[in-house]
Design an enzyme around this catalytic site. Structure first.
Site, PDB file in Angstrom:
ATOM      1  N   PRO A  71     -40.873 105.224  91.435  1.00  0.00           N
ATOM      2  CA  PRO A  71     -40.222 105.978  92.513  1.00  0.00           C
ATOM      3  C   PRO A  71     -40.052 107.455  92.158  1.00  0.00           C
ATOM      4  O   PRO A  71     -39.675 107.796  91.030  1.00  0.00           O
ATOM      5  CB  PRO A  71     -38.863 105.285  92.654  1.00  0.00           C
ATOM      6  CG  PRO A  71     -39.100 103.894  92.163  1.00  0.00           C
ATOM      7  CD  PRO A  71     -40.105 104.024  91.060  1.00  0.00           C
ATOM      8  N   CYS A  72     -40.325 108.308  93.141  1.00  0.00           N
ATOM      9  CA  CYS A  72     -40.283 109.754  92.890  1.00  0.00           C
ATOM     10  C   CYS A  72     -39.011 110.410  93.416  1.00  0.00           C
ATOM     11  O   CYS A  72     -38.816 111.616  93.234  1.00  0.00           O
ATOM     12  CB  CYS A  72     -41.499 110.432  93.525  1.00  0.00           C
ATOM     13  SG  CYS A  72     -41.508 110.370  95.338  1.00  0.00           S
ATOM     14  N   THR A  73     -38.148 109.633  94.069  1.00  0.00           N
ATOM     15  CA  THR A  73     -37.003 110.216  94.776  1.00  0.00           C
ATOM     16  C   THR A  73     -36.177 111.146  93.902  1.00  0.00           C
ATOM     17  O   THR A  73     -35.804 112.251  94.316  1.00  0.00           O
ATOM     18  CB  THR A  73     -36.098 109.096  95.325  1.00  0.00           C
ATOM     19  OG1 THR A  73     -36.881 108.229  96.142  1.00  0.00           O
ATOM     20  CG2 THR A  73     -34.962 109.679  96.139  1.00  0.00           C
TER      21      THR A  73
END
Length: 533
Positions: A71-73
């Site tokens: 995940p890049c959030t």
């Protein structure tokens, strides 16, 4: 060759690897909608899995490649301007590396936003959290996927151990595709998928539901955010069609700086967002790939979060050490890249305008003719303390440390007491009296009601244009006065003295005629009763 796909999403990695002849033995993903989409398209039966909780001893044996997209959030600048919880995001990076360390594949790669490349480099340099896995990491780079034929300028970090030079050699045989190419093919009776070399009748291509045109206010807000942003780089409005698109994001509201806005193609007066199929093509998915999001916004989210399978095909070829001269492009492979699922997703409709907004909806827009770049501008804003108030503010200074000048009655009187004001007072009084006749027909509350779609009265953008128009007339008249005196007056009004030093003073001096007009009009507006409840 065998692979596993961690944080697999809807299958951007899996599809690219399968097209290149790699068997993906297992995919791991926590979001149920993404897993459903993956299973429907690939005929798999994967269940939701929290990758962080995986026991590495339970993973398949004889794995040649480990790939995935944690995940890049927490790393993305789209998340609160880059203020995400980096430690939380690094937990997924750590877990990915733990899996790699256990399996010891021939090659491995993970993909993420460009910022993570710098974070990984810094961690390795400082011997911090990733030091335990430093021996695994051979490549930290950032690629632009448009260089590999994806019709989107999507820059992403690649971290791993894989043949980077071989991958980069593929760029010489790839063809640039543009946003216009995607829009053109999606309008035709037979939609040709130029990425994968096959066509389908338009009525067999899903997710082409028409996006409604942006209304006048929405178009204005998009244009303001892209073309006149006080801090960030300027963007084209509408987006240019003769080049790869900007990055497809996971969210796409009708009003957003990040939203891609294009001419409708059938209605010359219409601009609109992209529909899901156009976004999916820009993301490198074949036109028969289906999205089981359950809602329109979920479909946009899963498409925007994915890694383009057209690009992962090239990664898979590099992992198998296929030389450039032996490389076959996806568009020349025989047949469709995958079979269309028998059960198609339900039709979901895009959101439309017309709804009411929250009572305390915020407004902020620069006055035309009074925006000078690098954060120097006059803005109309609203505030609630607790009653609704509208005011014009003047900002100047560096973008990360800008200052606000109070435009009030004291400032207005200080300018009115100068000889320069005597040269423009008749025009100023005439224009402001005419403006007052219009503005006194409304109030702060009525202006807010219009902004929140609770009335059809005068709106704040109309006020912005009225103030900008008056300022422009005064600016033209002020230019007849002594420029040196104007410059000194403006600098004193802003800084308190005539010869300040520091960043930004030159820009103010060069634009002193327009800024003087803005100071007068803004201070006048802020002293009128209609600017407060």
């Amino acid at each position: 060759m065998n692979a596993i796909d961690l944080y697999s999403g809807i299958g951007g990695w899996t599809l690219g690897l399968k097209l290149a002849g790699v068997d993906v033995l297992a995919s791991y993903e926590w979001w149920d909608k993404a897993i459903d989409t993956h299973n429907q398209n690939f005929g798999t039966t994967h269940s939701c899995t929290d990758v962080r909780q995986i026991d590495v001893k339970s993973l398949p044996k004889d794995i040649d490649f480990v790939v995935g997209s944690p995940p890049c959030t927490q790393f993305s600048f789209s998340n609160r301007g880059g203020s995400g919880n980096l430690n939380e995001g690094m937990k997924d990076v750590w877990k990915f590396l733990e899996v790699v360390d256990h399996i010891r594949p021939k090659y491995w790669i993970f993909e993420n936003v460009p910022r993570l490349a710098n974070i990984v480099r810094q961690e390795l340099k400082n011997g911090d959290a990733l030091d335990k896995f430093a021996h695994l990491i051979k490549v930290v780079t950032v690629v632009d996927m448009s260089e590999y034929g994806v019709p989107q300028k999507r820059r992403r970090a690649l971290v791993g151990d894989f043949p980077l030079e071989l991958l980069e050699s593929y760029r010489t045989v790839c063809v640039e595709r543009t946003l216009g190419d995607v829009l053109d093919t999606c309008r035709k009776k037979d939609v040709h998928d130029f990425l994968y070399g096959f066509s389908l009748p338009r009525d067999q291509v899903t997710e082409l539901e028409a996006e409604p045109c942006l209304d006048e206010e929405e178009a204005r807000m998009n244009r303001e955010a892209k073309s006149y942003h006080p801090v960030y780089n300027l963007m084209s409005f509408p987006d240019k069609l003769d080049r790869p698109s900007r990055t497809i994001t996971a969210t796409c509201t009708r009003v957003s700086r990040e939203s891609i806005v294009v001419p409708d193609g059938e209605n010359d007066d219409c601009v609109r967002r992209l529909n899901p199929r156009e976004r999916a093509m820009l993301q490198g998915f074949p036109i028969n790939f289906q999205f089981y999001g359950g809602s329109y916004s979920n479909k946009l989210k899963m498409i925007g979060n994915a890694i383009p399978p057209y690009f992962t095909y090239f990664l898979a070829q590099a992992l198998q050490e296929v030389e450039r001269d032996d490389l076959m492009l996806p568009e020349v492979l025989s047949g469709k890249p995958l079979e269309t699922p028998e059960q198609l997703p339900k039709v979901t409709r895009p959101d439309v305008n017309g709804r009411r907004f929250p009572v305390k909806r915020k407004f902020r827009a620069a006055l035309p003719g009074l925006r000078f770049g690098s954060g120097v501008r006059f803005e109309l804003t609203n505030s609630f303390s607790p009653d609704t108030q509208w005011a014009v503010d003047f900002y100047h200074g560096p973008s990360k440390a800008y200052k606000k000048v109070k435009l009030n009655e004291e400032l207005l009187h200080s300018i009115a007491d100068t000889p320069i004001y005597d040269t423009i007072n008749k025009l100023f009084e005439y224009e402001t009296e005419a403006l007052a006749e219009i503005l006194t027909q409304t109030s702060a509350e009525e202006l807010q009601a219009s902004w929140t779609r609770r009335s059809d009265g005068l709106g704040p953008f109309a006020v912005v244009d009225l103030l900008g128009n008056v300022s422009e007339k005064i600016t033209k008249h002020v230019r007849k006065a002594d420029s040196i005196k104007i410059e000194r007056l403006v600098l004193k009004a802003i800084y308190g003295y005539e010869n300040p030093a520091g960043n930004g003073t030159r820009k103010i001096a060069l634009n002193s005629h327009a800024i003087l007009a803005g100071l007068l009009v803004g201070a006048w507006f802020n002293t009128q009763n209609f600017s407060r409840s």
